[in-house]
Scaffold this motif. Structure first.
Motif, PDB file in Angstrom:
ATOM      1  N   ASN A  95     -88.637  44.298 -89.590  1.00 41.63           N
ATOM      2  CA  ASN A  95     -89.279  43.794 -88.369  1.00 41.63           C
ATOM      3  C   ASN A  95     -90.272  42.667 -88.627  1.00 41.63           C
ATOM      4  O   ASN A  95     -90.667  41.965 -87.697  1.00 41.63           O
ATOM      5  CB  ASN A  95     -89.963  44.926 -87.596  1.00 41.63           C
ATOM      6  N   SER A  96     -90.676  42.465 -89.877  1.00 41.10           N
ATOM      7  CA  SER A  96     -91.587  41.362 -90.187  1.00 41.10           C
ATOM      8  C   SER A  96     -90.859  40.157 -90.773  1.00 41.10           C
ATOM      9  O   SER A  96     -91.480  39.255 -91.324  1.00 41.10           O
ATOM     10  CB  SER A  96     -92.668  41.829 -91.172  1.00 41.10           C
ATOM     11  N   MET A  97     -89.541  40.131 -90.626  1.00 38.68           N
ATOM     12  CA  MET A  97     -88.746  39.002 -91.114  1.00 38.68           C
ATOM     13  C   MET A  97     -89.203  37.705 -90.452  1.00 38.68           C
ATOM     14  O   MET A  97     -89.449  37.672 -89.238  1.00 38.68           O
ATOM     15  CB  MET A  97     -87.273  39.259 -90.803  1.00 38.68           C
ATOM     16  N   PRO A  98     -89.343  36.604 -91.204  1.00 36.60           N
ATOM     17  CA  PRO A  98     -89.774  35.330 -90.597  1.00 36.60           C
ATOM     18  C   PRO A  98     -88.830  34.885 -89.496  1.00 36.60           C
ATOM     19  O   PRO A  98     -87.605  34.847 -89.675  1.00 36.60           O
ATOM     20  CB  PRO A  98     -89.746  34.356 -91.784  1.00 36.60           C
ATOM     21  N   GLY A  99     -89.383  34.544 -88.346  1.00 39.89           N
ATOM     22  CA  GLY A  99     -88.568  34.138 -87.209  1.00 39.89           C
ATOM     23  C   GLY A  99     -87.767  32.884 -87.462  1.00 39.89           C
ATOM     24  O   GLY A  99     -86.638  32.753 -86.975  1.00 39.89           O
ATOM     25  N   ASP A 100     -88.328  31.943 -88.236  1.00 38.92           N
ATOM     26  CA  ASP A 100     -87.594  30.706 -88.481  1.00 38.92           C
ATOM     27  C   ASP A 100     -86.368  30.939 -89.358  1.00 38.92           C
ATOM     28  O   ASP A 100     -85.345  30.265 -89.206  1.00 38.92           O
ATOM     29  CB  ASP A 100     -88.517  29.654 -89.122  1.00 38.92           C
TER      30      ASP A 100
END
Length: 396
Positions: free
Chosen positions: A101-106
């Motif tokens: 869930n903390s994966m970078p959005g970009d």
């Protein structure tokens, strides 16, 4: 005298085929032959091998992970997957909705824009509250149906190094070829279709992976049901079958009472048992305390407990009588035995077992032995925490 006893026990142990047959008959899964396996130690070796495999993909990439966090390696993985998707390779990425869930959005956006299919495993839904606690803890990478990886590594900065200091975790991952890949594919697909993806495979004439090796392997994929999975059966089988030596490396050591009793019984019949686990560096204080609640009976029975000192120990490898090994994503804890979807690979391949044995001994040299006399002198606060941890043990 103990070394002599071990030598005699080794000479008297059953043939390796008897171990293999016991695993097949108990778990109901045959071994495949013709496989190859290469242990990859720590991120400095794991990540280059995985990224090189991704960059060489020509037809398909299936990638499943529990953890996808931050860091340079997260960017590198995302870039490699996006580049292959843009080149026309079918890329399927399956992420656990809790662990990633903390994966970078970009990074996520880059892969999606390139044409990669992204699916989230068990996204939080209030009306499905019972699923929130059951995750997929599997780690699988499949390339073109002919090359695979599994083990314990997550995609995050914590693994990007060589276990030289606290922010470089100690890990073991594996590069595989051969018919064993069908088991990895099945584990990926079983989680993929749960996300309501409409297709299994775009092609139904799936090539058989080349069988160019001499390793025999059994793949166990488990899904937790009624707080129990066959990972518990697997671990208990390992303990019960041990003739003279059992060596366990685990990122989280939280055995249930039955497993504790079985370990004590095995030690009582003369099996040498060594368990390597995290020491001062851990990402789960709850799991550490919950595991310590089992120390007293294990130490009294003669089980040797070792705490890894340099950094977080996250590897998952069990060695049985120097002839068989179990690898994969499962820890010796409650979550793996009753909460999470896991994958475990049992292997019969003496060169690999010997290599993993040597790695175990090197890791043990970097551990601190928990001594029974010192443990009995622990303070009242530590004892209270152990007692309270019983309430949280099923989550650890």
């Amino acid at each position: 005298m103990k070394d002599d006893a071990n030598t005699g026990a080794a000479a008297a142990r059953p043939p390796v085929e008897a171990y293999q047959r016991a695993f097949e008959a108990t778990l109901g899964i045959p071994f495949t032959t013709g496989n190859t396996i290469e242990p990859l130690i720590n991120g400095v070796r794991i990540f280059p091998a995985m990224i090189e495999a991704i960059e060489g993909a020509r037809e398909s990439i299936d990638f499943l992970t529990f953890i996808y966090w931050q860091g340079d390696v997260a960017e590198r993985f995302g870039h490699a997957l996006a580049e292959r998707a843009a080149a026309g390779v079918r890329v399927r990425v399956l992420l656990d909705a809790f662990g990633a869930n903390s994966m970078p959005g970009d990074v996520l956006e880059r892969m999606q824009n390139a044409g990669a299919e992204i699916a989230w495993f068990r996204q939080p839904m209030r009306w499905r509250f019972w699923q929130a606690d059951n995750r997929t803890h599997r780690k699988i990478l499949l390339i073109d149906g002919v090359l695979g990886f599994t083990g314990g590594v997550g995609i995050a900065a914590e693994w990007d190094g060589d276990a030289r200091k606290p922010d470089e975790w100690r890990e073991t991952h594996f590069r595989l070829t051969g018919p064993v890949l069908d088991g990895l594919r099945g584990a990926f697909v079983s989680n993929w279709v749960e996300t309501r993806r409409p297709e299994f495979e775009e092609r139904w004439q799936i090539p058989t992976p080349p069988a160019d090796g001499d390793a025999r392997m059994q793949v166990l994929r488990t899904s937790a049901a009624v707080n129990y999975s066959d990972i518990a059966t697997l671990f208990r089988l390992l303990i019960r079958m041990a003739q003279y030596r059992l060596r366990v490396t685990t990122g989280y050591f939280v055995p249930d009472p039955i497993t504790v009793d079985m370990l004590c019984e095995a030690a009582g019949r003369g099996v040498e048992i060594d368990i390597l686990m995290p020491g001062p560096h851990t990402d789960s204080r709850v799991a550490k305390i919950a595991g310590e609640d089992a120390f007293r009976p294990l130490l009294e029975a003669g089980v040797r407990l070792h705490r890894y000192q340099p950094t977080m120990l996250h590897a998952k490898v069990t060695l049985l009588d120097d002839v068989l090994a179990v690898i994969g994503s499962a820890n010796f804890n409650h979550r793996s035995m009753g909460k999470d979807d896991e994958i475990a690979v049992t292997l019969v391949h003496q060169p690999t077992v010997d290599k993993l044995s040597a790695d175990f001994e090197q890791d043990r040299e970097r551990c601190e032995l928990v001594r029974e006399g010192q443990w009995k002198k622990r303070g009242i606060w530590q004892r209270l925490l152990e007692y309270l941890s019983r309430l949280l043990r099923p989550q650890a």
